[in-house]
Design a protein around this motif. Structure first.
Motif, PDB file in Angstrom:
ATOM      1  N   UNK A 157      30.147  47.081  91.777  1.00 14.33           N
ATOM      2  CA  UNK A 157      29.855  48.144  90.832  1.00 14.33           C
ATOM      3  C   UNK A 157      28.822  47.745  89.791  1.00 14.33           C
ATOM      4  N   UNK A 158      28.729  48.533  88.745  1.00 13.95           N
ATOM      5  CA  UNK A 158      27.733  48.329  87.691  1.00 13.95           C
ATOM      6  C   UNK A 158      28.016  47.056  86.907  1.00 13.95           C
ATOM      7  N   UNK A 159      26.953  46.367  86.523  1.00 14.16           N
ATOM      8  CA  UNK A 159      27.074  45.149  85.728  1.00 14.16           C
ATOM      9  C   UNK A 159      27.428  45.494  84.291  1.00 14.16           C
ATOM     10  N   UNK A 160      28.210  44.617  83.678  1.00 12.27           N
ATOM     11  CA  UNK A 160      28.612  44.823  82.292  1.00 12.27           C
ATOM     12  C   UNK A 160      28.720  43.479  81.595  1.00 12.27           C
ATOM     13  N   UNK A 161      28.543  43.489  80.295  1.00 11.07           N
ATOM     14  CA  UNK A 161      28.617  42.246  79.536  1.00 11.07           C
ATOM     15  C   UNK A 161      30.038  41.776  79.305  1.00 11.07           C
ATOM     16  N   UNK A 162      31.021  42.688  79.448  1.00  8.70           N
ATOM     17  CA  UNK A 162      32.414  42.333  79.201  1.00  8.70           C
ATOM     18  C   UNK A 162      33.070  41.704  80.409  1.00  8.70           C
TER      19      UNK A 162
END
Length: 203
Positions: A157-162
């Motif tokens: 899925x989409x990349x995230x900083x968390x």
């Protein structure tokens, strides 16, 4: 046809191949040797949900494994098939996937899991991530796999900083699926949320 033959033939090179396969092992951190080793776990008799080759699995309080959802954290690795005595034929059966709803009359359902938290896996994205995704985390996007070949169809899925299930390491080197500017590229990842690595709580 390889990308090189396409160039020489003058055929237009298309974007990445859209063919999800879940996660497949490709090595270890630091270029360590990957021996393809798995560990044996149990699937509870009668567990209703199918588990496909390449699916992420989690450990539950009963001490058995189940397919992981898109944000589960008690992940123990990636499913690589199972063995059980078929309740209809009474024959020992190896399967690429667990079809769900199996209750053997003799013995257990043994699941074989790539459970080394340092393993690297290849997975296809379901969007366009770009170079800036390297080092970020991302959850899987679960999809039921194929009952024909037993292969997972889950994607990245989409990349995230968390926090999220997987850490993005780099783009893959497959010329058919390494167009970083297009959807359905293949990426190299490792577990970020793994029961034996980065998860303080038990099950």
């Amino acid at each position: 046809m390889s990308v090189f033959l396409k160039i020489f033939s003058g055929e237009k090179i298309m974007a990445n191949n859209d063919a999800a396969f879940g996660l497949r092992p490709v090595g270890e951190l630091g270029s360590g040797i990957q021996n393809g080793g798995t560990s044996k776990y149990k699937i509870a008799a009668g567990y209703a949900t199918a588990i496909f080759k390449g699916d992420i699995v989690k450990l539950v309080a009963a001490g058995t494994v189940q397919v992981s959802g898109n944000a589960d954290v008690a992940n123990v690795g990636v499913f690589n098939g199972c063995f059980y005595n078929d309740p209809t034929t009474q024959k020992p059966t190896w399967s690429n996937y667990y079809p769900g709803g199996i209750t053997p009359t003799v013995g257990d359902i043994d699941a074989f899991i790539y459970d080394d938290p340092n393993m690297l896996f290849e997975i296809q994205d379901n969007a366009t991530l770009g170079q800036t995704a390297v080092g970020d985390n991302a959850d899987q996007v679960y999809a039921a796999g194929s009952t024909i070949n037993g292969q997972s169809k889950s994607e990245l899925g989409a990349a995230a900083g968390g926090t999220a299930q997987l850490r993005i390491i780099r783009i893959c080197e497959d010329p058919e699926n390494s167009d970083i500017a297009s959807a359905n590229a293949n990426w190299i990842v490792r577990f970020n949320e793994h029961l034996y690595y980065n998860n303080g709580a038990g099950v």
